[in-house]
Scaffold this active site. Structure first.
Site, PDB file in Angstrom:
ATOM      1  N   ASP A   1      36.734   6.053   0.355  1.00 52.34           N
ATOM      2  CA  ASP A   1      37.437   5.208  -0.587  1.00 52.34           C
ATOM      3  C   ASP A   1      37.438   3.575  -0.311  1.00 52.34           C
ATOM      4  O   ASP A   1      37.123   3.372   0.604  1.00 52.34           O
ATOM      5  CB  ASP A   1      39.019   5.662  -0.608  1.00 52.34           C
TER       6      ASP A   1
ATOM      7  N   THR B   1      47.651  12.312 -12.012  1.00 53.50           N
ATOM      8  CA  THR B   1      47.279  11.428 -10.899  1.00 53.50           C
ATOM      9  C   THR B   1      47.852  10.122 -11.052  1.00 53.50           C
ATOM     10  O   THR B   1      48.468   9.736 -12.120  1.00 53.50           O
ATOM     11  CB  THR B   1      45.493  11.001 -10.994  1.00 53.50           C
TER      12      THR B   1
ATOM     13  N   ASP C   1      32.759   1.157  -1.031  1.00 54.07           N
ATOM     14  CA  ASP C   1      32.705   0.709  -2.515  1.00 54.07           C
ATOM     15  C   ASP C   1      31.422   1.196  -3.171  1.00 54.07           C
ATOM     16  O   ASP C   1      30.321   0.826  -2.696  1.00 54.07           O
ATOM     17  CB  ASP C   1      32.488  -0.971  -2.440  1.00 54.07           C
ATOM     18  N   VAL C   2      31.719   2.255  -3.827  1.00 54.11           N
ATOM     19  CA  VAL C   2      30.611   2.762  -4.463  1.00 54.11           C
ATOM     20  C   VAL C   2      29.541   1.976  -5.229  1.00 54.11           C
ATOM     21  O   VAL C   2      28.573   2.669  -5.676  1.00 54.11           O
ATOM     22  CB  VAL C   2      31.103   4.114  -5.344  1.00 54.11           C
TER      23      VAL C   2
ATOM     24  N   TYR D   1      35.582   3.782 -20.782  1.00 52.80           N
ATOM     25  CA  TYR D   1      35.831   4.853 -19.997  1.00 52.80           C
ATOM     26  C   TYR D   1      34.988   6.224 -20.975  1.00 52.80           C
ATOM     27  O   TYR D   1      34.275   6.828 -20.268  1.00 52.80           O
ATOM     28  CB  TYR D   1      37.389   5.641 -20.035  1.00 52.80           C
TER      29      TYR D   1
ATOM     30  N   LYS E   1      31.970   8.120 -19.220  1.00 55.36           N
ATOM     31  CA  LYS E   1      32.141   9.804 -19.034  1.00 55.36           C
ATOM     32  C   LYS E   1      30.921  10.360 -19.876  1.00 55.36           C
ATOM     33  O   LYS E   1      30.444  11.404 -19.361  1.00 55.36           O
ATOM     34  CB  LYS E   1      33.250  10.030 -19.163  1.00 55.36           C
TER      35      LYS E   1
ATOM     36  N   ASN F   1      33.407  11.416  -7.348  1.00 52.45           N
ATOM     37  CA  ASN F   1      34.805  11.357  -7.969  1.00 52.45           C
ATOM     38  C   ASN F   1      35.178  10.112  -8.313  1.00 52.45           C
ATOM     39  O   ASN F   1      36.028  10.053  -9.176  1.00 52.45           O
ATOM     40  CB  ASN F   1      35.755  12.176  -6.962  1.00 52.45           C
TER      41      ASN F   1
END
Length: 270
Positions: free
Chosen positions: A36, A196, A62-63, A161, A165, A89
């Site tokens: 993360d 969440t 950091d993805v 978003y 997705k 994720n």
């Protein structure tokens, strides 16, 4: 059977679904690399797992940074002797970058749109590419991607978003085709509103948070928010040995919200 002994890399796993998946996977005998941007929270998840008898490590990542992603995969392989499962994720919503009532086409900036797509759709491709050399050496390799009901249905103030997705849903199918000759399965899941921090923060921005949360679950045949652990169980199933004939799939975990066109008050469930 199950996921015992499998080696997981889970992005964005300091909180929410990622953290829940890490806990569930470790409880089932998997080894988990937590990663993360939030180092204190991420390390706490790994420490909790180790203290409870599981096996986990933590790596900052950091993805969207290719170098950091490659370092994450190297660290996981060195810690556990390889990688069997990549759970892509990590994700963000435009309401985490701008006020929720400004997340429409007229008011949202291009920078916000690009950031959401970069994290939610581009980064999983980067992570999958970096994990591939290790997955090729695994006896039970798979990638599990986080999609959304927003990959199938539209919602207000959700264009970035939803675009991201929808993209990850098709990316999943395309990678399943590309990686099938290598024996690597690629699947994704589509949750609705899950309890969440992301959803909680989104709800808090509403003028009437209680009414807004009710509206979020009003189409669900199970009229409540989903639990992160419930999604974690699905991720572990898709990665596990019982799911060997599931590939290129998009599996809803939405309380039945997309199974019909209506609201629960029509069923006397208000």
């Amino acid at each position: 059977m199950g996921i015992e002994g499998l080696r997981f890399v889970i992005t964005g796993s300091a909180t929410g679904i990622g953290a829940a998946t890490a806990r569930v996977a470790a409880s089932k005998g998997a080894k988990v690399m937590v990663s993360d941007l939030s180092d204190e929270q991420g390390q706490a998840v790994a420490d909790e797992i180790n203290a409870s008898g599981g096996t986990a490590a933590y790596q900052h990542c950091d993805v969207t940074d290719t170098g950091q992603v490659e370092a994450l995969m190297t660290a996981a392989a060195e810690a556990f002797g390889g990688i069997d499962v990549l759970h892509n994720n990590a994700g963000i919503h435009e309401s985490g970058l701008a006020p929720a009532d400004q997340c429409n086409l007229e008011q949202m900036s291009l920078d916000v749109f690009r950031k959401v797509v970069e994290v939610n759709a581009v980064a999983p491709w980067i992570c999958s590419k970096a994990a591939l050399p290790y997955l090729k050496e695994s006896d039970w390799p798979s990638i599990v991607n986080a999609a959304s009901t927003g990959a199938q249905a539209a919602y207000p103030n959700n264009s970035a978003y939803g675009t991201s997705k929808g993209g990850i849903r098709l990316q999943t199918q395309n990678l399943a085709v590309d990686l099938a000759p290598l024996g690597i399965r690629v699947n994704c899941y589509g949750p609705t509103a899950i309890a969440t921090d992301m959803v909680t923060d989104f709800v808090k921005q509403a003028d009437d948070p209680a009414a807004f949360e009710k509206a979020l679950v009003n189409t669900s045949l199970i009229p409540r928010l989903g639990l992160p652990s419930e999604v974690g169980e699905l991720v572990c199933f898709l990665a596990g040995r019982e799911a060997g004939f599931i590939n290129g799939a998009y599996i809803l975990i939405d309380g039945g919200s997309l199974a019909w066109r209506g609201t629960v008050d029509q069923l006397g469930m208000e």
